[in-house]
Each structure stands twice: as structure tokens, then as C-alpha cells.
Design a protein around this motif. Structure first.
Motif, PDB file in Angstrom:
ATOM      1  N   ALA A  11      -0.841  -4.236  -2.320  1.00  0.00           N
ATOM      2  CA  ALA A  11      -1.511  -5.002  -1.270  1.00  0.00           C
ATOM      3  C   ALA A  11      -2.638  -4.165  -0.668  1.00  0.00           C
ATOM      4  CB  ALA A  11      -0.502  -5.389  -0.187  1.00  0.00           C
ATOM      5  N   PRO A  12      -3.643  -4.801  -0.092  1.00  0.00           N
ATOM      6  CA  PRO A  12      -4.746  -4.049   0.524  1.00  0.00           C
ATOM      7  C   PRO A  12      -4.264  -3.231   1.714  1.00  0.00           C
ATOM      8  CG  PRO A  12      -4.882  -6.398   1.055  1.00  0.00           C
ATOM      9  CD  PRO A  12      -3.832  -6.260   0.006  1.00  0.00           C
ATOM     10  N   GLY A  13      -4.929  -2.126   1.961  1.00  0.00           N
ATOM     11  CA  GLY A  13      -4.551  -1.251   3.067  1.00  0.00           C
ATOM     12  C   GLY A  13      -4.980  -1.817   4.412  1.00  0.00           C
ATOM     13  N   ASP A  14      -4.322  -1.350   5.473  1.00  0.00           N
ATOM     14  CA  ASP A  14      -4.645  -1.770   6.834  1.00  0.00           C
ATOM     15  C   ASP A  14      -4.485  -0.571   7.761  1.00  0.00           C
ATOM     16  OD1 ASP A  14      -5.239  -3.212   9.104  1.00  0.00           O
ATOM     17  OD2 ASP A  14      -3.241  -4.102   9.285  1.00  0.00           O
ATOM     18  N   LYS A  15      -5.412   0.368   7.639  1.00  0.00           N
ATOM     19  CA  LYS A  15      -5.386   1.594   8.443  1.00  0.00           C
ATOM     20  C   LYS A  15      -4.042   2.314   8.310  1.00  0.00           C
ATOM     21  CE  LYS A  15      -8.616  -0.298  11.841  1.00  0.00           C
ATOM     22  NZ  LYS A  15      -8.866  -0.623  13.280  1.00  0.00           N
ATOM     23  N   ASP A  16      -3.497   2.322   7.085  1.00  0.00           N
ATOM     24  CA  ASP A  16      -2.198   2.963   6.860  1.00  0.00           C
ATOM     25  C   ASP A  16      -2.245   4.470   7.080  1.00  0.00           C
ATOM     26  OD1 ASP A  16      -0.592   0.608   5.753  1.00  0.00           O
ATOM     27  OD2 ASP A  16      -2.324   0.608   4.431  1.00  0.00           O
ATOM     28  N   HIS A  17      -3.443   5.044   7.012  1.00  0.00           N
ATOM     29  CA  HIS A  17      -3.539   6.500   7.173  1.00  0.00           C
ATOM     30  C   HIS A  17      -3.222   6.933   8.606  1.00  0.00           C
ATOM     31  CE1 HIS A  17      -7.486   4.864   8.202  1.00  0.00           C
ATOM     32  NE2 HIS A  17      -7.728   5.962   8.909  1.00  0.00           N
ATOM     33  N   HIS A  18      -3.342   6.017   9.567  1.00  0.00           N
ATOM     34  CA  HIS A  18      -3.025   6.387  10.952  1.00  0.00           C
ATOM     35  C   HIS A  18      -1.533   6.681  11.131  1.00  0.00           C
ATOM     36  CE1 HIS A  18      -6.882   4.210  12.511  1.00  0.00           C
ATOM     37  NE2 HIS A  18      -7.146   5.351  11.920  1.00  0.00           N
ATOM     38  N   PRO A  19      -0.641   5.746  10.822  1.00  0.00           N
ATOM     39  CA  PRO A  19       0.790   6.067  10.943  1.00  0.00           C
ATOM     40  C   PRO A  19       1.217   7.138   9.952  1.00  0.00           C
ATOM     41  CG  PRO A  19       0.504   3.931   9.886  1.00  0.00           C
ATOM     42  CD  PRO A  19      -0.831   4.329  10.422  1.00  0.00           C
ATOM     43  N   ALA A  20       0.577   7.182   8.776  1.00  0.00           N
ATOM     44  CA  ALA A  20       0.938   8.199   7.785  1.00  0.00           C
ATOM     45  C   ALA A  20       0.657   9.599   8.317  1.00  0.00           C
ATOM     46  CB  ALA A  20       0.163   7.960   6.484  1.00  0.00           C
ATOM     47  N   LEU A  21      -0.478   9.757   8.987  1.00  0.00           N
ATOM     48  CA  LEU A  21      -0.828  11.063   9.543  1.00  0.00           C
ATOM     49  C   LEU A  21       0.128  11.434  10.678  1.00  0.00           C
ATOM     50  CD1 LEU A  21      -2.777  13.434   9.534  1.00  0.00           C
ATOM     51  CD2 LEU A  21      -4.248  12.168  11.128  1.00  0.00           C
ATOM     52  N   ARG A  22       0.469  10.469  11.531  1.00  0.00           N
ATOM     53  CA  ARG A  22       1.415  10.757  12.611  1.00  0.00           C
ATOM     54  C   ARG A  22       2.759  11.215  12.061  1.00  0.00           C
ATOM     55  NH1 ARG A  22      -0.528   5.711  14.861  1.00  0.00           N
ATOM     56  NH2 ARG A  22       1.422   4.713  14.209  1.00  0.00           N
ATOM     57  N   CYS A  23       3.246  10.521  11.053  1.00  0.00           N
ATOM     58  CA  CYS A  23       4.546  10.877  10.472  1.00  0.00           C
ATOM     59  C   CYS A  23       4.501  12.233   9.774  1.00  0.00           C
ATOM     60  CB  CYS A  23       4.992   9.795   9.487  1.00  0.00           C
ATOM     61  SG  CYS A  23       5.405   8.216  10.269  1.00  0.00           S
ATOM     62  N   ALA A  24       3.403  12.526   9.095  1.00  0.00           N
ATOM     63  CA  ALA A  24       3.273  13.806   8.391  1.00  0.00           C
ATOM     64  C   ALA A  24       3.276  14.969   9.382  1.00  0.00           C
ATOM     65  CB  ALA A  24       1.994  13.820   7.553  1.00  0.00           C
ATOM     66  N   VAL A  25       2.547  14.822  10.482  1.00  0.00           N
ATOM     67  CA  VAL A  25       2.523  15.872  11.513  1.00  0.00           C
ATOM     68  C   VAL A  25       3.907  16.010  12.146  1.00  0.00           C
ATOM     69  CG1 VAL A  25       1.558  16.519  13.751  1.00  0.00           C
ATOM     70  CG2 VAL A  25       0.072  15.588  11.974  1.00  0.00           C
ATOM     71  N   GLY A  26       4.581  14.881  12.356  1.00  0.00           N
ATOM     72  CA  GLY A  26       5.915  14.908  12.955  1.00  0.00           C
ATOM     73  C   GLY A  26       6.936  15.637  12.105  1.00  0.00           C
ATOM     74  N   VAL A  27       6.706  15.695  10.804  1.00  0.00           N
ATOM     75  CA  VAL A  27       7.587  16.446   9.905  1.00  0.00           C
ATOM     76  C   VAL A  27       7.124  17.890   9.768  1.00  0.00           C
ATOM     77  CG1 VAL A  27       8.294  16.684   7.486  1.00  0.00           C
ATOM     78  CG2 VAL A  27       8.357  14.444   8.577  1.00  0.00           C
TER      79      VAL A  27
END
Length: 350
Positions: A11-27
């Protein structure tokens, strides 16, 4: 053919990099801190505390904070219960086999109970997959760190992820209204659906855990909770086709993810490098988890196994073997549970 096309479409993306970056930093930040402190025995508590960040990904800041707070408190409860369950076998004087079956029962109850709680709070992602994983993984650690230390790490990481969740409010271009969501009002149908869904998770997780434990004792492999996790994957979805597709995607994605993991292990990474790889895997998983579950699973598989290896070192070959066997058992059980109502209706018409 249509199902195959849907299985590999993105499916097309929808600013998925925003939550992805938050989760990556949180780990990354909590795990790197533990590496610097020489306390990797607490890494699993940090990893599951960081799961707080995956909730409320597309919501305004106020709603996201409320959802993540509920999700974080629920995960902390699961972590606490898991730590206590890990000590229960010794207190009760049970042997290894008895302890294994006790954990299967306890994990099954967590699967059903947390599914109801997630539905009750209307959290997304739906289902109790993360809670099954957290409870069983922590409860299975043979040498538990002090309870207070493990819980302190989990609480601090949960709070850190809550801060990350509304950190973008500092940027005017990303600022959204800070409004506390209205109290939840559930209709009788919603309450009934929550309990029915919980029953499905109870059946799928319990059956998968039982079959995996029996097969493991007979054939000599472990990590039965991986089957329980895989069994509930097909339970998420609006249609039977979509649910069955998720089960198949889980198997294919796991196989591909194990290939990636084998390549990572061959690199012989230092602990800080391993933590960086975990953060990258977390980023990749969040980038695709909504758009293409199979691709997301390619990132999730090495992430899950590397986090296991950080705390409980084991033979990589055995882990790879156990992961694919347990995943096939669990996904097959989950698909069977999904198809059972349809088959029952057809038999009634016959």
C-alpha cells in the motif's frame, strides 16, 4: 490468484517514517544506555517497555499520549506478572516440565485477557500479540535480574517513549491539538465483540502452546511461546481472506527474516552495533507494518531473535530452527481457528 497478488502488494506510504523514527529512537537510546552500563541482562525489560511507542501512531498529540499511557501501563502490568511467574516455579517446587506447562497456561490467560483489554481501550495495533511475547519471553529467562531493577528499567523506558510521543510538538509544523480524548463509551455489541475476540485469542494461543510443547518434548526443540505468538497473528483483520493471508505472510516473512538474521550473525557485531541493528530493524518494521505485513516480518524476525540473544545467549542454529518450526505450528493453528466458523457453517448447510 487474487489472494497471491494481495499478499505481495504494498500500500502507499502515509508519513510512516515519523512513527518509525520515534519507535527506533525509543529502542536505541535505552538499549545503548544499558550497553554502556554493562547491564544487558536488563535489555529485555527495556525492549518491551519501548513497545509503548508503537501505539497511537497516527493520532494527534493529546490522543496519542492517552493511548500510549494506557498501552504502557498495560505492558508494565504484563512485565510485572511475567517476572513474578518466572519465580513461581521455584517457589512451588515444580520441575522443568511442570514449569513449562504452567507458563503455557499463564501465557494463554494473558493472551485472552490482554486481547479484551486492548479492545476495551480501543488501542491499535489490535490484539495481544506483543503482550504474549513480552510475558512468555520474560517469564522464560532462567536467571532473572532483581525484580526492582527490571521494573525500574521498564518504567523509565515507558516514560521515555511517552516523551518521544509528543516531542514533535516542539516543531510548529508538526504540532497538533493537545486535547484529552473523550471517555470511552462502549455499546453492548462492542463489549460482546471484545469478549468473543478474547476467547479466540485464548483458544488459538492455548492450542498452539499445547501443540508446540508436546512437539518440542517429542522432537527436542523449545521456545513454544513463538508458536503462541504466531497463532494470534491471523486473528487480526476484517475478513477471513485477510486473516488467512496474514498467517501465510507470517511464515514467508519469517523464513526471509531468518536469512537476514543469519547474515547479521555472521558479521560478529559488537553489542553497540547489535543495538544499532535492532533500531534499524524496528524502523523497518514500523515503516511496513501497516502497508505490507510480509515485508515487516522480514525486519521483525531478526529484531525478536537478536533481543533474545542479548539476554539469553544460545546457539544461533538452534534459534533459527526453533523459530521456523514454532512459526509454522502457530500460524497453522491460527489459520485453523479463523477458518473453523466458516467450515462449521458449511457443515450445517450440508
Amino acid at each position: 490468484m487474487k489472494m497471491m497478488a494481495e499478499m505481495f502488494s504494498i500500500a502507499p506510504g502515509d508519513k510512516d517514517h515519523h512513527p518509525a523514527l520515534r519507535c527506533a529512537v525509543g529502542v536505541f537510546v535505552p538499549l545503548l544506555t544499558l550497553v554502556l552500563l554493562g547491564r544487558l541482562d536488563l535489555a529485555i525489560f527495556a525492549s518491551f517497555g519501548a513497545f509503548t511507542g508503537i501505539y497511537g501512531r497516527g493520532e494527534p498529540h493529546g490522543t496519542r499520549f492517552a493511548l500510549q499511557l494506557r498501552a504502557g501501563l498495560l505492558m508494565l502490568l504484563v512485565i510485572l506478572l511475567a517476572s513474578l511467574a518466572a519465580r513461581a516455579g521455584g517457589v512451588l517446587g515444580m520441575d522443568e516440565s511442570g514449569t513449562t506447562w504452567l507458563l503455557v497456561l499463564a501465557t494463554t490467560l494473558v493472551a485472552g485477557g490482554c486481547s479484551v483489554a486492548i479492545s476495551w481501550f480501543r488501542l491499535r495495533p489490535a490484539g495481544s500479540l506483543f503482550h504474549i511475547f513480552a510475558f512468555a519471553a520474560i517469564a522464560s529467562i532462567p536467571n532473572q535480574p532483581p525484580l526492582a531493577e527490571g521494573m525500574l528499567v521498564a518504567v523509565l523506558v515507558t516514560a521515555f517513549c511517552l516523551l518521544i510521543g509528543f516531542s514533535s510538538r516542539m516543531l510548529p509544523s508538526h504540532r497538533s491539538p493537545w486535547a484529552w480524548p473523550r471517555p470511552l463509551r462502549r455499546t453492548p455489541d462492542e463489549r460482546r465483540a471484545a469478549w468473543l475476540e478474547g476467547a479466540g485469542y485464548l483458544v488459538a494461543a492455548g492450542l498452539a502452546g499445547t501443540l508446540a510443547t508436546w512437539a518440542g518434548q517429542w522432537l527436542g526443540f523449545g521456545h513454544n511461546y513463538w508458536a503462541m505468538v504466531a497463532a494470534v497473528v491471523p486473528l487480526v483483520g476484517h475478513t477471513t481472506r485477510h486473516r488467512v493471508r496474514r498467517g501465510v505472510q507470517r511464515i514467508i516473512g519469517t523464513v526471509l527474516g531468518l536469512v537476514v538474521l543469519a547474515g547479521i550473525l555472521l558479521l560478529g557485531l559488537e553489542p553497540w552495533q547489535t543495538v544499532l541493528v535492532m533500531a534499524l530493524c524496528q524502523f523497518g518494521a514500523e515503516m511496513f507494518i501497516i502497508r505490507q505485513y510480509l515485508v515487516a516480518q522480514v525486519f521483525i524476525t531478526p529484531l525478536a531473535l537478536i533481543s533474545t540473544l542479548l539476554v539469553v545467549p544460545a546457539s544461533p542454529a538452534i534459534l533459527l530452527r526453533d523459530r521456523i518450526i514454532e512459526t509454522v505450528i502457530g500460524a497453522a493453528v491460527g489459520i485453523a481457528v479463523v477458518l473453523a466458523p466458516t467450515l462449521r457453517r458449511r457443515l450445517r448447510r450440508a
